[in-house]
Every structure is written in C-alpha cells, then in structure tokens.
Design an enzyme around this catalytic site. Structure first.
Site, mmCIF file in Angstrom:
data_model
loop_
_atom_site.group_PDB
_atom_site.id
_atom_site.type_symbol
_atom_site.label_atom_id
_atom_site.label_comp_id
_atom_site.label_asym_id
_atom_site.label_seq_id
_atom_site.Cartn_x
_atom_site.Cartn_y
_atom_site.Cartn_z
ATOM 1 N N THR A 134 0.819 -1.209 0.000
ATOM 2 C CA THR A 134 0.000 0.000 0.000
ATOM 3 C C THR A 134 0.851 1.256 0.000
ATOM 4 O OG1 THR A 134 -1.569 1.261 1.372
ATOM 5 C CG2 THR A 134 -0.077 -0.198 2.525
ATOM 6 N N ASP A 135 0.277 2.356 -0.474
ATOM 7 C CA ASP A 135 0.977 3.644 -0.419
ATOM 8 C C ASP A 135 1.059 4.188 0.998
ATOM 9 O OD1 ASP A 135 -1.710 4.311 -0.086
ATOM 10 O OD2 ASP A 135 -1.775 5.755 -1.727
ATOM 11 N N GLU A 136 0.267 3.631 1.920
ATOM 12 C CA GLU A 136 0.246 4.163 3.287
ATOM 13 C C GLU A 136 1.560 3.951 4.035
ATOM 14 O OE1 GLU A 136 -3.313 3.743 5.586
ATOM 15 O OE2 GLU A 136 -4.494 3.220 3.819
ATOM 16 N N TYR A 160 -1.977 -0.307 10.947
ATOM 17 C CA TYR A 160 -2.095 -0.989 9.652
ATOM 18 C C TYR A 160 -0.883 -0.724 8.778
ATOM 19 C CZ TYR A 160 -3.238 -1.375 4.708
ATOM 20 O OH TYR A 160 -3.184 -1.652 3.364
ATOM 21 N N LYS A 164 2.134 -3.271 7.347
ATOM 22 C CA LYS A 164 2.447 -3.476 5.935
ATOM 23 C C LYS A 164 3.887 -3.068 5.632
ATOM 24 C CE LYS A 164 0.178 -4.640 2.964
ATOM 25 N NZ LYS A 164 -0.024 -6.006 2.398
#
Length: 354
Positions: A134-136, A160, A164
């Site tokens: 993810t970009d997060e 989260y 990741k």
C-alpha cells in the site's frame, strides 16, 4: 498447465484479480483464503465452474498447509494479497494486523523460499513472489509535496501501515539475503465491485440507499489517489509478467480527490440513478470526529510502471466511480448478504462515539 497461488483471493482486490486472471490468462489458479470477516466465498462465484480454479480455505500462517500446496501444485508464482487492511480496525485491534500482515507474510516467505530452492532450471528461473502492499507505508503528504515515488522513505503512521511496512521490509530482506525472486507493488486507494462496505465508497453507497447518515471524518479534506480495482489487477499482471526482481512498483490512478469530493460524486450519481423521494443524497452527509493520526494526503507517482512496463490506468475516476455505483445498485443481494452480524457490530463500535 502452469499454476499460480493467490492469497486473500476471496477478498476485494484478490477476487477481482482472480476473475481477471481466469478471463485473460491461461494458467490455473489456487485461491487461498481464511474467510475472515472480509473474505467472502461469494466473491469467487463467477469462477466456480472453471476447471482452472480451485479454492482452498486456509490461513497463510499455516506453513504446513502452504507447503503442501506448493508441493502439490508446483506454482510458478505466488501473488500475496492476504492482509488485514482497514486503518480504523487496526486502531481498535492492532494485534490481528501484526499476526496476519507480518507473521503471515513471514510464513509465506519461508514456504516460498523452501519451494524455490527445490526447483531447478527454467522452473527456478521463472518463479516469482509478488507482494501487494500500500501507499500508506510512505506516510502523509502536504498539499504541495510531490507524489510518493518508490524511493520515498517509509513513515507509516497507523498500526495498519506499520504492519504493511514491516511486511515490505521482510520481502526485501528475503530477496537480498536469500535471493528469493520477489516483486512488490504499492498501490493507492482501490475501489470497485466486491469491496467490503466498511471502506468509504461502498459504505457511502450502502448508507445513502438506506437513507442513513454518510459519515465523513473531520472536515472531509483528506486527499487520496483513487485507483479502479480492475486497473490495479492489470498492473499486477504486468509486474508479474515483466517486473525486475527485487524492484518496487508504485501503482496509482492519477486521481487525487478529497473525501468530500468523492462523497459528493457518489451522492450526485445516486440522485441520477436512484432518486430518493426524500431529497438529494447530499442531505445525509454528517461530519464525525476524525480518527487518530489521520494522514492528510496520499498521492502516487506511477511513472516507473508506465515507463518500464507500459501500464497506465484505463479509467478516470469519473468512469470508474460510475461503474462502481452501478455495480452496487445491480448487486443488492451481495450487499445484503455481507452486511451481517460482524459488520453491524463493527460499524456501531467505530461510529458510536464520533
């Protein structure tokens, strides 16, 4: 016939990927999913009858099960979607995110490494472990910052995204230490069919159709880059087909929108497609207390995948969101089936004090 294993295959992105793969590729697919709250076997119904598809219920942390699947099917690739993915849930219960996203990825890497080491010749050269992230993991951007490039330092801000990021680092380490041929993709916010209605777009559609409040965190000015799930699946196929092992590819839609813009768009589409006698759907917008540590802006620089692999999104946000709203209107039984006990409990818990 060659085979790939897809983890998290009954989830939102995983099931869309399996549908697309079976429709457009020749390899068979083994779909692995633990069927937790967001894993819905009905998502795979469109490929039930295809002899190239097999579903296996199981946990990615079960190394014995994964090893048996590798031994039985000798896959040429594993595409790893399986993850806990909702930021709000990670705030309330981070332990499960660490278990699935970190320990689960570690277990898969160990099984994949053992399998790869047992291969020879062309089979060994062709094997790939593709990790979907993810970009997060990159943190938050200011309004004037450039979009996230693959060289951006990691600055995860939620349980989260931290889980990741840890998984991404494990994947990188297994490549550099053990030589495992890995690929990593970091995508922006996905939307489209089969998305569990805890995420913004399906939640707004579901609530609007029921005449319930449309909750928007803070002032609604948080910005996300929106990527139609079918375009994301095409990107993953492109990376699996031609990506350089050890490399990261950012996948984005070039569609930055504030949350409020997204909700307004959905309301206006519903006004046209399914008018509410009580009035415009925008009347249901309700601002709620922001979540802790809410990142202000995400944006993806997707030039690497465009320049190296020729991938670009086929849909604009306007075309993709229209398709998405239409799908939810045409699939009310699917929505009704998934909006059951666990989901109702979650919504009550998350929004009761906002």
């Amino acid at each position: 016939m060659a085979t790939i294993i897809v983890t998290g295959a009954a989830g939102f992105i995983g099931s869309n990927f399996v549908h697309q793969w079976i429709a457009q590729e020749s390899d068979s697919v083994v779909s692995l999913d633990a069927l937790t709250y967001a894993g819905n076997l009905a998502n795979l119904a469109p490929v039930d009858a295809d002899p190239r598809h097999r579903f296996v219920r199981g946990d990615i942390c079960d190394e014995a099960l994964v090893a048996r699947l590798f031994a039985e099917h000798r896959p040429r690739a594993i595409v790893h979607f399986a993850a806990e993915s909702h930021v709000d849930r990670s705030i309330h219960g981070p332990a499960e995110f660490v278990r699935t996203n970190v320990t689960g990825t570690f277990s898969l890497l160990q099984s994949a490494l053992a399998h790869w080491r047992g291969l020879e010749g062309a089979e060994r050269d062709a094997f790939r472990f593709l990790h979907v992230s993810t970009d997060e993991v990159y943190g938050s951007l200011s309004p004037t910052d450039p979009p996230f490039a693959e060289t951006k330092a990691y600055e995860p801000n939620s349980p989260y995204s931290a889980s990741k990021a840890a998984a991404d680092h494990l994947v990188r380490a297994w490549h550099h230490t053990y030589g495992l041929p890995v690929l990593t993709t970091n995508c922006s916010n996905n939307y489209g069919p089969y998305q569990f209605p805890e995420k913004l777009i399906p939640l707004v559609i579901h609530n609007a159709l029921a005449g319930r409040p449309l909750p928007i965190y803070g002032d609604g000015s948080n910005v996300r880059d929106w990527l139609y799930v079918g375009d994301h699946c095409r990107a993953i196929r492109a990376v699996l087909r031609g990506g350089v092992t050890g490399r990261v590819y950012n996948v984005g839609g070039w569609n930055e929108k504030t949350n409020l813009e997204v909700v307004h768009t959905i309301c206006d589409l519903l006004d046209a497609m399914r008018p509410d006698p009580a009035g415009p759907h925008r009347r249901l917008i309700t601002y709620v207390k922001d979540r802790p540590g809410h990142d202000r802006r995400y944006a993806i620089d997707a030039r690497r995948i465009a320049e190296e692999l020729g991938w670009r999104p086929a849909r604009t946000f306007e075309t993709g969101i229209r398709e998405t709203v239409r799908w939810y209107l045409d699939n009310t039984k699917w929505v009704a089936d998934v909006v059951s006990g666990d989901y109702r409990t979650w919504v009550s818990r998350n929004y009761s004090d906002r």
